[in-house]
Design a protein around this motif. Structure first.
Motif: not given
Length: 597
Positions: A337-353
């Protein structure tokens, strides 16, 4: 953590081998396997010194012994999120802490995660060895799993982001494919090297504190720390009859009197640390196994199988010993469900860490094993290694686990003499065998792994020694990153705080310094860490070579010699002026054109 240094581990001379072992090593070295993995005596022009077949096998076993604790620890941490279980909340128990049905479902999820962790570690480690020829093993990363379970999803799904376990898996799945593209284009390496060094080190240290904090709590560790009505946290470790009935993690009296807590402290913590002091191979897994074996008999005060519905169910599963378990609860559970904005917040943090964690470990292991090229500041088949890591992240998400990363415990196998991918493949095969012993790994209690978490956190704190504490522009953002991560139970908040603080405290004075022509300089400005753009620019080298119709697939060393000559080497940054470093005056432009694998 990054590629600043070039020291290479010098292995001890190999011990004399018996006749049949010597003949076996000679035959393997003279075969296709020997030439592919560049074993000593294979005749390959880039033979890896000290790479012997039987030594590689022993190194792989050592690596597995050092990191096999992740099978149980990862399952315990991720199961704290509740997984795919549905909490029937009540006013007295809003997050199902005392709900027996929910606890039973969590146990089923944890059993799935034991198998999933072993399976994805097997695939990732084997592929890393086979395709990248690196003595590195992979598994779901510590720190990343804690962020997934306690920050993104939250304990029993109570995270502030409002992201479910299924949605978090979808974020991890997409992260893997984004990393795959970035790795193919060479951007992943470039991004990893542009992050300020002090902030990178502080992130690792903050995650270490976070992991240790979890290891001290009752939900995922020893239970030394519990809730407190006046100070938020306080001492725990009381027996169940002395805990608050409505909040079982809050002790009303008789703190530090739970026998299982002391068992975990002395055997899983202190004994493990002593074994590590004497460099005993597999010290962490020895401590975990000792505590677990003592906790398995039922008629004891430290038993993991009390006479309760959950305890009876756990004991019935434990008696199977050998069992092949399908992933009924965590397999293919992602909710895309990529329409949920908070998933993208988690995704960006996963990417960096994950970017910093994997890159730092791979570069460290490459230097340790002696495969780093000092001219290109890269290691052989680096792009393949990153692509394997990215692919494994997505495959792990389909099995229900947090992001997969290279493990620093691979250094134990390298210290044992591992030099090629045979080490990683051996570790992968060991993980494959462990899949069939899921009942054993699923029956390891949290107090058996709590000490390992605290020790792992303490080892990650070594990053603090390399942070530039002499310049406040580096020190304050680093400190804020370290302290915010455990205090907020959120790695993302720590990263955001550190980045914002660095922009205000470091970048702003640097702008003033430049505008004033160097007349207004902050104290100790000459000791500040340089923020250097890595050589070669943002556009990947292989794309630029392909655009010029050059053989972009050419070997790194051959391409460098074509452009800079065999006598040239990449110069190190030795000056102290930030202006000189950023301008790239000390960077040989011709080396910047060398291709990356």
């Amino acid at each position: 953590m990054g590629p600043e240094t070039t020291e290479v581990y010098a292995p001890p001379p190999p011990a004399p081998s018996s006749g049949w072992i010597h003949r076996l090593n000679t035959r393997v070295a003279d075969s296709f396997v020997g030439r592919y993995f560049r074993l000593e005596g294979s005749g390959h022009p880039k033979t890896r010194e000290g790479a012997v077949f039987t030594t590689e096998l022993r190194a792989g076993l050592t690596t597995f012994a050092a990191m096999s604790y992740i099978i149980s620890v990862n399952a315990i941490i991720l199961a704290d999120s509740g997984g795919t279980c549905v909490c029937e909340a009540t006013a007295d128990d809003p997050i199902c802490v005392t709900n027996e049905a929910y606890a039973q479902c969590k146990n089923e999820v944890r059993r799935d995660l034991v198998s999933a962790t072993a399976a994805v570690s097997c695939i990732a480690s084997f592929l890393m060895g086979l395709l990248a020829n690196l003595p590195v093993a992979l598994a779901p990363g510590m720190g990343l799993n804690a962020y997934f379970a306690y920050s993104v999803v939250g304990f029993h799904g109570s995270g502030s982001l409002g992201v479910t376990y299924r949605e978090a898996l979808a974020a991890v799945f997409l992260e893997g494919w984004l990393f795959f593209i970035l790795s193919l284009l060479g951007v992943r390496q470039w991004l990893a090297r542009i992050i300020p060094r002090s902030l990178t080190l502080a992130t690792g240290a903050g995650i270490g504190l976070f992991i240790a904090f979890i290891g001290l709590q009752p939900a995922g560790g020893l239970g030394v720390i519990g809730g407190d009505y006046s100070n938020l946290v306080g001492l725990g470790g009381c027996k169940p009859e002395f805990a608050d009935p409505d909040h079982p993690y809050v002790c009303l009296s008789h703190v530090l009197q739970r026998p299982s807590m002391w068992l975990g402290i002395f055997l899983g913590g202190i004994l493990t640390a002593i074994l590590m002091l004497y460099r005993v191979r597999g010290a962490i897994i020895i401590g975990i196994l000792l505590v677990s074996i003592i906790s398995w008999p039922r008629p004891t005060s430290v038993t993991y199988f009390p006479h309760t519905p959950v305890g009876d169910s756990n004991f019935d599963f434990f008696k199977k010993v050998v069992d092949f378990r399908t992933l009924k609860y965590t397999g293919n559970a992602a909710d895309f469900n990529y329409s949920k904005g908070k998933i993208w917040f988690a995704l960006v943090t996963f990417l960096y860490v994950d970017l910093m964690d994997t890159t730092g470990t791979l570069y460290s292991m490459a230097k340790f094993s002696g495969v780093m090229d000092p001219r290109t500041l890269d290691f052989e088949r680096s792009t393949v290694a990153y692509m394997v890591d990215a692919f494994s992240i997505s495959m792990g998400a389909l099995m229900g686990t947090s992001p997969v990363t290279a493990f620093i415990e691979s250094s134990t196998g390298i210290a044992e003499g591992g030099r090629t991918g045979l080490t990683g493949m051996t570790a992968g095969l060991c993980f494959f065998v462990s899949i069939f012993f899921a009942p054993i790994f699923a029956s390891i209690p949290s107090w058996a792994t709590g000490g390992a978490l605290v020790i792992a956190g303490s080892l990650m704190m070594r990053n603090c020694a390399d942070i530039n504490w002499s310049y406040l522009g580096d020190a304050i953002p680093a400190f804020l990153t370290i302290i915010i991560i455990p205090f907020t139970y959120n790695i993302a908040y720590g990263l955001i705080t550190g980045i914002c603080a660095m922009l205000l405290i470091k970048v702003l004075p640097n702008v003033i310094y430049r505008l004033s022509g160097g007349k207004i300089a902050p104290h100790n400005y000459d000791t500040a860490d340089e923020w250097i753009v890595p050589p070669g620019g943002f556009v990947p080298i292989w794309i630029r070579r392909a655009a010029r119709r050059e053989p972009f697939w050419q070997d790194v060393e051959e391409a460098v010699e074509d452009q800079v000559g065999p006598e040239k080497h990449h110069p190190h940054h030795s000056g102290s002026s930030m202006d000189e470093k950023v301008s790239g005056k000390n960077i040989d432009a011709r080396v910047a054109e060398a291709p990356m694998h």
